[in-house]
Design a protein around this motif. Structure first.
Motif, PDB file in Angstrom:
ATOM      1  N   GLN A   1      89.217  -4.549 -33.190  1.00  0.00           N
ATOM      2  CA  GLN A   1      89.769  -4.821 -34.515  1.00  0.00           C
ATOM      3  C   GLN A   1      90.948  -3.907 -34.861  1.00  0.00           C
ATOM      4  O   GLN A   1      91.925  -4.337 -35.468  1.00  0.00           O
ATOM      5  CB  GLN A   1      88.681  -4.682 -35.590  1.00  0.00           C
TER       6      GLN A   1
ATOM      7  N   ARG B   1      94.609  -5.596 -35.289  1.00  0.00           N
ATOM      8  CA  ARG B   1      95.111  -5.698 -36.651  1.00  0.00           C
ATOM      9  C   ARG B   1      96.643  -5.646 -36.701  1.00  0.00           C
ATOM     10  O   ARG B   1      97.285  -6.371 -37.468  1.00  0.00           O
ATOM     11  CB  ARG B   1      94.534  -4.583 -37.530  1.00  0.00           C
TER      12      ARG B   1
ATOM     13  N   ASP C   1      85.926 -10.159 -37.455  1.00  0.00           N
ATOM     14  CA  ASP C   1      86.723  -9.219 -38.241  1.00  0.00           C
ATOM     15  C   ASP C   1      85.930  -7.992 -38.667  1.00  0.00           C
ATOM     16  O   ASP C   1      86.460  -7.106 -39.336  1.00  0.00           O
ATOM     17  CB  ASP C   1      87.296  -9.923 -39.477  1.00  0.00           C
TER      18      ASP C   1
ATOM     19  N   THR D   1      83.827  -4.520 -37.767  1.00  0.00           N
ATOM     20  CA  THR D   1      83.760  -3.468 -36.764  1.00  0.00           C
ATOM     21  C   THR D   1      82.306  -3.067 -36.559  1.00  0.00           C
ATOM     22  O   THR D   1      81.609  -2.742 -37.522  1.00  0.00           O
ATOM     23  CB  THR D   1      84.579  -2.244 -37.228  1.00  0.00           C
TER      24      THR D   1
END
Length: 564
Positions: free
Chosen positions: A59, A63, A92, A94
Motif C-alpha cells: 500500500q 499509493r 487498500d 494495511t
C-alpha cells in the motif's frame, strides 16, 4: 442529464496494466484510454466515483502510483477534486501488525485530492452531486464495507448497523419530506453472487483463514432492505472483477426492486478491463459499459445501453403528496369551440395509504368549513398515476388565503388521521408515475383553453348545479404521444377518427407530448368507457404508445355529503 463515471479495482502497483515500465501490450495511460473512448461516444463526465482497491499488495509504495494515475485521469477528463469520490476496498488496508491505522494509505490518498470527507473515519457520507437548488437532488451515498477486513477474513465485507443508521440520518439532512431525489449507493464488496461458483480456497489466502469461506458482504440482506426503504435508484460496487447488472426484489417483504451494478476491474493486467458510465435523466438511468480485452489496446462499448426506471415519490413515500390543479371546464359544441366557463374547480391529487379512510377524513374536514365556502364535488380512485382525486369548488368570495390554509390543514389531517410513519414503502408496484411532476404537467395543460383535435360533441347540462347533482362518473384519459413528428401526426389523425363521434367525450386537451381526453357519463353509461378504452388502445398499439386512466370509477358525492 448528469453523467457519472464508475471506476473500480484500479490496482495500482504490480497488477496495474497501464503505464508500466514494461508494457508488452502497448497500452496508453489509463486517463488517455478512458478519455478516448468517452470522446468517441460523445460522453462528458460530470463526476467520478472510485469503488475501492486502489492498491495491490504494497500500500505504501502503490499509493504514489495511485496518486499519479488518478491525477492523470483527472487531467484527461478535465475534472476538479470536487468531482471525485472515493471509498476503500479490501486491498487498500494495511495488514502490517506494527501499524495501528489500517486505512493510513487510503486516507493519505484521498487527502492528496482534498477529499477528507471520503476518509474512512467520515464514512458513510451522503453527497449531492448536482446543483444545491436542483428540484430533484442526485445523491451519492458512500459506504465503507471493509469494517471486518483482515487476514482471517480477507475479502469479506460488512457495513454494520451504525453505518446504516448514519446513512438514514444523512439522507434526512439532505432531502425534505415527500421530496423527489435520485439516490445512488456505492460500496466495495458485492451484495449478491457475481461468480457462478464461489471459490472455496486460494493459494494466496493466509493459512489461518477459515476454510470454505466465500467473498461477500455479511449483512447484505440488511443493507439491501435499508437501501430499498430509502428508495435507492442504483447500487454500485466492485471487488470481484466481474461486471454484472442484477435486479433484486424481496417480494415477501414488499421491498421495491433494486438494480445493482457490479463493475469489473478497470485496470487489472490479469482480467478483461471494464468500467460503467451512468447517465441520469429525469425518468431513468442509462447504463453504458465499456470493455478492453486483455489482447486489445482500446476500450470499446459493450452491448447496448441498459435503462433503469427511476423510483418516484408515489412508490416509497408515506407522506401525502398533495398537488392542486385549478381547472376551468369549457362548453364546446360542434358549432362553437371557443367555449364559456361553466364551473371553476380545484383538483387535489394525493398519493395515499388508504383511499377509504382518506375519503372519510376529507368528508369530515369539509364539514368543519364555514357554510357556502367550499363544496365537495366528488372523490375518485385514481388508476395508473395517483391514488385519490378530490374535486372541490370554492366560492368566488373565498379569499385566497383560505384556500392555502385549507390545503395545509387537509394535509395535516390526512397524515395525523392515518397515523403515518416517517418512512416506509407505499406501493409494491414500482411502475407508479412521478406524482408531483405529472400533477404540475396536467395543471399547466388544463389551465390552457380547450384545444380539441377536431370539433367534438359535448354533453352540456342546464347549469352548474344540475351538473353537480348528477351521480356521474368523470374520467381523464392521459395519452402519451410519440416523439417522432410524423408518428405523432398520424396517431392524432387516427384518434380523431375514433373519438370525434363518441358520446361520452366532453373535451380533448392537446399538449406538446400528450393528449388528455375528458369524459363524463351517467352510471348507466359506464360501459361506454370500456368501449372507448378498447378503441383507443387498438390505435395506440400500432404506435407503441401508452395510455393511463387518470381517474374514474368514483361517484360525485355532493348529494351524499349534503344529506349527512
Amino acid at each position: 442529464m448528469f453523467t457519472l463515471l464508475h471506476l473500480s479495482d484500479l490496482h495500482f502497483g504490480t497488477d496495474h496494466a497501464f503505464a508500466q515500465k514494461k508494457n508488452p501490450q502497448g497500452l496508453s495511460g489509463l486517463g488517455a484510454a478512458i478519455q478516448r473512448v468517452l470522446s468517441d461516444n460523445l460522453v462528458k463526465i460530470d463526476h467520478v466515483v472510485f469503488t475501492g482497491d486502489f492498491f495491490t499488495r504494497d500500500q505504501f509504495k502503490d499509493r504514489t502510483q495511485a496518486e499519479k494515475g488518478i491525477k492523470s485521469l483527472q487531467s484527461a477528463l478535465g475534472l476538479t477534486n470536487d468531482q471525485l469520490s472515493f471509498l476503500p476496498g479490501n486491498h487498500d488496508l494495511t495488514w502490517d501488525e506494527d501499524i495501528e491505522d489500517r486505512f493510513i494509505s487510503y486516507d493519505e490518498l484521498v487527502r492528496a485530492f482534498g477529499r477528507d470527507d471520503c476518509g474512512q473515519a467520515n464514512l458513510p457520507v451522503v453527497k449531492q452531486l448536482n446543483a444545491p437548488d436542483s428540484a430533484r437532488p442526485i445523491l451519492l451515498a458512500l459506504l465503507n464495507s471493509c469494517t471486518v477486513e483482515g487476514k482471517a477474513l480477507a475479502g469479506i465485507g460488512n457495513i454494520g448497523e451504525e453505518q446504516l443508521d448514519r446513512l438514514k440520518a444523512g439522507m434526512q439532512s439532505k432531502v425534505q419530506p415527500a421530496q423527489e431525489y435520485v439516490l445512488i449507493a456505492a460500496l466495495h464488496h458485492h451484495l449478491l453472487p457475481i461468480y457462478p461458483i464461489e471459490k472455496i480456497e486460494d493459494a494466496d489466502w493466509p493459512t489461518d483463514a477459515p476454510k470454505g469461506r466465500s467473498s461477500h458482504t455479511l449483512d447484505a440482506v440488511d443493507v439491501l432492505n435499508e437501501l430499498s426503504a430509502l428508495n435507492t435508484a442504483l447500487i454500485i460496487h466492485g471487488h470481484q472483477h466481474r461486471p454484472a447488472v442484477i435486479s433484486y426484489h424481496d417480494r415477501l417483504h414488499e421491498s421495491r426492486p433494486l438494480t445493482i451494478a457490479a463493475s469489473g476491474s478497470c485496470a487489472s493486467k490479469h482480467d478483461e478491463r471494464q468500467f460503467f458510465v451512468y447517465e441520469i435523466g429525469h425518468d431513468e438511468i442509462t447504463v453504458r459499459s465499456f470493455t478492453q480485452p486483455k489482447s486489445d489496446t482500446r476500450f470499446s462499448p459493450f452491448k447496448a445501453p441498459l435503462t433503469i426506471p427511476l423510483p418516484h415519490i408515489s412508490q416509497f413515500s408515506n407522506q401525502y403528496c398533495l398537488e392542486e390543479a385549478k381547472v376551468r371546464h369549457h362548453v364546446v359544441t360542434t358549432s362553437d369551440v371557443s367555449g364559456e366557463d361553466v364551473s371553476d374547480l380545484h383538483l387535489f391529487f394525493m398519493s395515499v395509504k388508504s383511499c377509504a379512510e382518506s375519503r372519510e377524513i376529507v368528508r369530515e374536514f369539509v364539514k368543519t368549513l364555514p357554510p357556502n365556502i367550499c363544496t365537495l364535488n366528488g372523490m375518485y380512485d385514481l388508476l395508473g398515476k395517483w391514488d385519490l382525486l378530490v374535486r372541490l369548488r370554492f366560492s368566488q368570495k373565498a379569499p385566497a388565503v383560505l384556500f392555502r390554509e385549507f390545503k395545509d390543514n387537509l394535509h395535516q389531517k390526512l397524515i395525523t388521521g392515518l397515523q403515518m410513519e416517517k418512512s416506509g414503502p407505499f406501493f409494491t408496484d414500482y411502475k407508479h408515475i412521478d406524482v408531483l411532476r405529472e400533477a404540475r404537467s396536467l395543471s399547466e395543460l388544463l389551465e390552457k383553453p380547450v384545444a380539441p383535435v377536431a370539433a367534438i360533441r359535448r354533453r352540456v347540462l342546464d347549469d352548474p348545479q344540475a351538473y353537480d347533482r348528477q351521480r356521474c362518473q368523470r374520467g381523464l384519459l392521459y395519452i402519451k404521444l410519440p416523439d417522432e413528428r410524423n408518428s405523432k401526426t398520424r396517431m392524432i389523425g387516427d384518434l380523431d377518427t375514433e373519438l370525434k363521434k363518441d358520446p361520452i367525450i366532453e373535451a380533448i386537451y392537446r399538449g406538446e407530448n400528450e393528449l388528455v381526453i375528458e369524459t363524463f357519463m351517467t352510471c348507466a353509461q359506464s360501459t361506454a368507457l370500456n368501449h372507448l378504452n378498447r378503441k383507443i388502445e387498438k390505435t395506440l398499439s400500432e404506435f407503441g404508445s401508452q395510455k393511463y386512466t387518470m381517474f374514474c370509477y368514483g361517484y360525485d358525492e355532493l348529494e351524499i355529503t349534503a344529506k349527512q
